[in-house]
Design an enzyme around this catalytic site. Structure first.
Site, PDB file in Angstrom:
ATOM      1  N   GLY A  24       0.825  -1.196   0.000  1.00  0.00           N
ATOM      2  CA  GLY A  24       0.000   0.000   0.000  1.00  0.00           C
ATOM      3  C   GLY A  24       0.857   1.242   0.000  1.00  0.00           C
ATOM      4  N   GLY A  27       0.493   9.246   2.019  1.00  0.00           N
ATOM      5  CA  GLY A  27       1.051  10.543   1.659  1.00  0.00           C
ATOM      6  C   GLY A  27       2.540  10.645   1.878  1.00  0.00           C
ATOM      7  N   THR A  30       5.564   4.461   0.999  1.00  0.00           N
ATOM      8  CA  THR A  30       5.054   3.271   0.335  1.00  0.00           C
ATOM      9  C   THR A  30       5.519   2.069   1.149  1.00  0.00           C
ATOM     10  OG1 THR A  30       5.220   4.336  -1.829  1.00  0.00           O
ATOM     11  CG2 THR A  30       5.032   1.927  -1.800  1.00  0.00           C
ATOM     12  N   VAL A  31       4.638   1.103   1.340  1.00  0.00           N
ATOM     13  CA  VAL A  31       4.984  -0.063   2.141  1.00  0.00           C
ATOM     14  C   VAL A  31       5.014  -1.312   1.252  1.00  0.00           C
ATOM     15  CG1 VAL A  31       2.570  -0.375   2.842  1.00  0.00           C
ATOM     16  CG2 VAL A  31       4.394  -1.433   4.172  1.00  0.00           C
ATOM     17  N   ASP A 139      -0.018  10.877  14.446  1.00  0.00           N
ATOM     18  CA  ASP A 139      -0.781  10.480  13.252  1.00  0.00           C
ATOM     19  C   ASP A 139      -1.642   9.255  13.558  1.00  0.00           C
ATOM     20  OD1 ASP A 139      -1.713  10.716  10.662  1.00  0.00           O
ATOM     21  OD2 ASP A 139      -0.035   9.620   9.767  1.00  0.00           O
TER      22      ASP A 139
END
Length: 745
Positions: A24, A27, A30-31, A139
């Site tokens: 996935g 912002g 990327t993983v 977050d």
């Protein structure tokens, strides 16, 4: 681009990790799913957006993120590795084979209440642990909560902090934004202070968690909008929407918990995630509470005054009341309310009978004697069934030790009953260190429970004395505000004169003690009197944002807000819960009966009123309301007898005057009605329009009644809905009257 990034990253990692696929992107990163070759395990490998990485100080970023590696908690996803190669910043975490909370919400929408509270409690536990280790998440959102075999695990601790701390793009930009203009934090979950780029602490995470809990229960975030800026603007300016507007099955205390967590000012939120979690644990308890007989239970009787000085009686009452207040916060302990316990003052009633009437298994009784600056307090805890003395003690102290004595008695009772005081309950809310101010306050309380024109004058004098002696005495200001509200409710002074004074007193109390529930509740009463229902709702939710919710505040909420809003079933439920542990409180039982009447349950209302008169045959409100119900059912002769008695007890109450005059006219006794109508006059005296509206409605002159109701609304006579609603709700004029009060028709 994704494939190119993968190839670049794999080249940097060499043989240590083998990238298998993308999982996935967000912002900032990327993983990828990768395999840790050395340890033969799958891992989640996150790489920061190259544009973002280029704006950061690499060494500072890596140093900040390594702090996460020291976190060891079952609800925190640990950090395995981190590094930088050829401008790519990456970090490695365990791969969780389950799903994210975001995926679960996308699939299921609203979650069951108990499941949502369990997940929020686990997140709070993780946040509290991290905060105690100096790390704020910044977050918190469903995407960063992973569900491993159903167990919530919070990911990405320290990432936002690392980005903020390692910026190299100058100090002129908002510290809440990256070089690329990406918000650090997510607008839908961002606290006002974080959105404004101000310094944040753990309370910002609490705000975000409140947003997440709201979404789990409602299926959507609290604030939405077409752009990030519009969403942030709502976080900054708009009141937190009630979860019960979307899902009315959510308990009131859960709604209040969310409101407090999402307070605009950090100082008004929970002080820690642990406190937030404690509120959720309380909310998880099944409602309604189990039958009280199954719980450990106690009644605290007023401490007998063993001195000639009347002032000692006030100290004895205050001592008992403060002990009641603390014990009432203990989970699993049923504590009889003050009014019911004090009903037995100076009555020769056996302990077994007191236990039966209050449905308690234990009784605390005692005495107070003062001499100069010395005080002697005796106390004994008695088991109702056999009269056995479980514990007894005598305290010979200085007067200044009165609060320490309260603490010791409370702790000892808790130990004797094998219940544990919560941290919040273990220490009493100190009224004031000034004993003279406290004594004046206690005398005001004593006069307050017996409202007459004379007693209310003395209440004001005592409270003004207490405030003069201690200008930081929040509870004295709050009771002064309640005094002004009572003057309007009883009809002693016009609401337009005293409600502003009540507001000022409650606001003064909140300046001293910002979270005082009683002050917020009474501001809710003031707002309702002025028909400002949105403000009233906000204040009521703030009043119930503390656990446990006071039985008084819960009762007032049903009586003053829910009933007026036409939410009769909820009002009756809230009042019934407030009465569970205070069965001899005839004032509350009367208002409960009024709620039953307003809900159309006339037989239940009448039965409740007759039970009140078994306790106190001369309680004027119950006598009058029973008369009103008899008249409503066409039983005019009985109604006349009851209303005549009510008038003899409270000849100053205009609605009673109007009711009696109408019943006399219906009985053909116009000569007896005329002097009463002269007292109402032309409607110029405060309260007279309400009395005239009652008179004409009972005479069947509904248009004239509605005309007078408009005047009553204009002068803001309190509790018009319970008084006039049963008489005028079927009138074609009622929708217009409701509109004048800003109520649904």
């Amino acid at each position: 681009m994704p494939e190119l990034l993968r190839e670049q990253l794999q080249a940097c990692l060499g043989a240590a990790y083998t990238i298998e696929r993308e999982l996935g992107r967000g912002g900032m990163a990327t993983v990828f799913l990768a395999r840790d070759v050395k340890h033969h395990r799958h891992v989640a490998l996150k790489v920061l957006d190259p544009q973002l990485a280029a704006s950061l100080g690499t060494e500072r970023f890596l140093a900040e993120i390594r702090v996460t590696a020291n976190l060891q908690h079952p609800n925190v996803l640990p950090l395995f590795d981190s590094g930088e190669k050829n401008g790519l910043l990456f970090y490695v975490m365990p791969f969780v084979a389950g799903e994210s909370l975001r995926a679960k919400l996308d699939r299921e929408g609203q979650l069951p209440v108990d499941e949502a509270l369990r997940i929020a409690g686990a997140i709070a536990s993780a946040l509290d642990y991290a905060h105690r280790h100096g790390l704020v998440h910044r977050d918190v959102k469903p995407e960063n909560v992973l569900l491993s075999d159903g167990v919530p695990v919070v990911a990405d601790f320290g990432i936002a902090k690392a980005v903020v701390s390692s910026r190299v793009d100058g100090a002129s930009t908002n510290p809440g934004l990256t070089h690329a203009g990406l918000a650090l934090g997510t607008p839908s979950y961002m606290s006002p202070e974080q959105a404004m780029g101000e310094t944040v602490d753990g309370r910002s995470d609490i705000y975000a968690l409140g947003c997440v809990l709201y979404e789990m229960l409602s299926g959507d975030v609290p604030f939405t909008g077409p752009s990030a800026q519009s969403i942030i603007a709502k976080h900054l300016t708009e009141a937190v929407p009630s979860i019960r507007d979307v899902r009315d099955s959510v308990p009131l205390n859960v709604d209040a918990t969310i409101v407090r967590a999402m307070a605009k000012e950090p100082a008004n939120r929970f002080t820690s995630p642990a406190q937030f979690a404690a509120a959720l644990v309380s909310a998880l308890r099944v409602e309604p509470m189990p039958h009280s007989a199954a719980l450990t239970s106690v009644a605290v009787l007023p401490f007998a005054n063993m001195s000639a000085d009347k002032q000692n009686e006030y100290f004895g009452d205050g001592l008992a009341e403060e002990i009641i207040n603390v014990l009432a916060q203990v989970p699993g302990l049923k504590v009889a309310g003050r009014t019911s316990s004090f009903f037995f003052r100076e009555k020769d009633v056996a302990f077994e009978e007191i236990g039966r009437r209050l449905n308690v298994g234990h009784i605390l009784e005692g005495s107070v004697r003062t001499a100069g600056n010395h005080i002697r307090v005796t106390a004994q805890l008695i088991k109702v069934t056999d009269g056995f003395h479980i514990w007894s003690e005598r305290y010979d102290r200085e007067m200044t030790d009165i609060f320490a004595i309260q603490d010791e008695i409370t702790q000892t009772i808790a130990a004797a009953l094998q219940v544990r005081l919560s941290p919040e309950a273990a220490t009493l809310r100190r009224p004031t260190p000034n004993l003279r101010a406290y004594a004046a306050y206690l005398e005001a309380r004593a006069h307050w429970v017996r409202p007459t024109p004379e007693s209310m004058v003395r209440v004001k004098e005592c409270l003004e004395q207490a405030i003069e002696l201690d200008s930081k005495f929040a509870m004295a200001y709050s009771l002064l505000g309640a005094h002004y509200t009572m003057l309007a409710n009883i009809g002693f002074r016009p609401a337009r004169e005293v409600i502003p004074l009540a507001r000022a007193a409650e606001q003064a109390a909140l300046r001293i003690e910002p979270s005082l529930p009683e002050a917020h509740a009474l501001l809710g009463v003031c707002a309702g009197t002025d028909f400002e229902w949105n403000e009233a709702e906000r204040e009521w939710r703030l009043a119930m944002a503390h656990e446990p919710v006071s039985r008084d505040v819960r009762f007032w909420y049903g009586n003053h807000y829910l009933l007026s809003m036409g939410r009769c079933a909820e009002a009756v439920d809230a009042m019934a819960r407030g009465l569970e542990e205070d069965p001899l409180n005839v004032l509350y039982r009367h208002h409960f009966a009024v709620g039953l009447r307003h809900a159309g349950r006339l037989e239940d209302a009448e039965a409740e009123l007759r039970k009140i008169l078994e306790i106190d045959e001369n309680f004027p409100l119950a006598v009058n309301t029973l008369g009103a119900i008899c008249a409503q059912q066409g039983r005019f002769e009985e109604a006349l007898t009851l209303t005549g008695k009510a008038y003899a007890l409270t000849p100053w109450r205009h609605p009673v005057i109007g009711q009696l005059a109408a019943l006399l006219v219906r009985a053909g006794a116009t000569s007896r009605a005329d002097p009463l109508l002269e007292k109402l006059g032309t409607g110029e005296e405060y309260g007279a329009p309400t009395g005239l509206a009652v008179f004409h409605a009972l005479c069947g002159e509904f248009d004239r009644a509605a005309d007078w109701a408009e005047h009553a609304i204009e002068e803001r006579y309190p509790r018009l809905v319970p008084i006039l609603g049963p008489l005028l709700r079927s009138s074609p004029r009622w929708p217009a009257l409701a509109k004048l009060m800003n109520l649904p028709g």
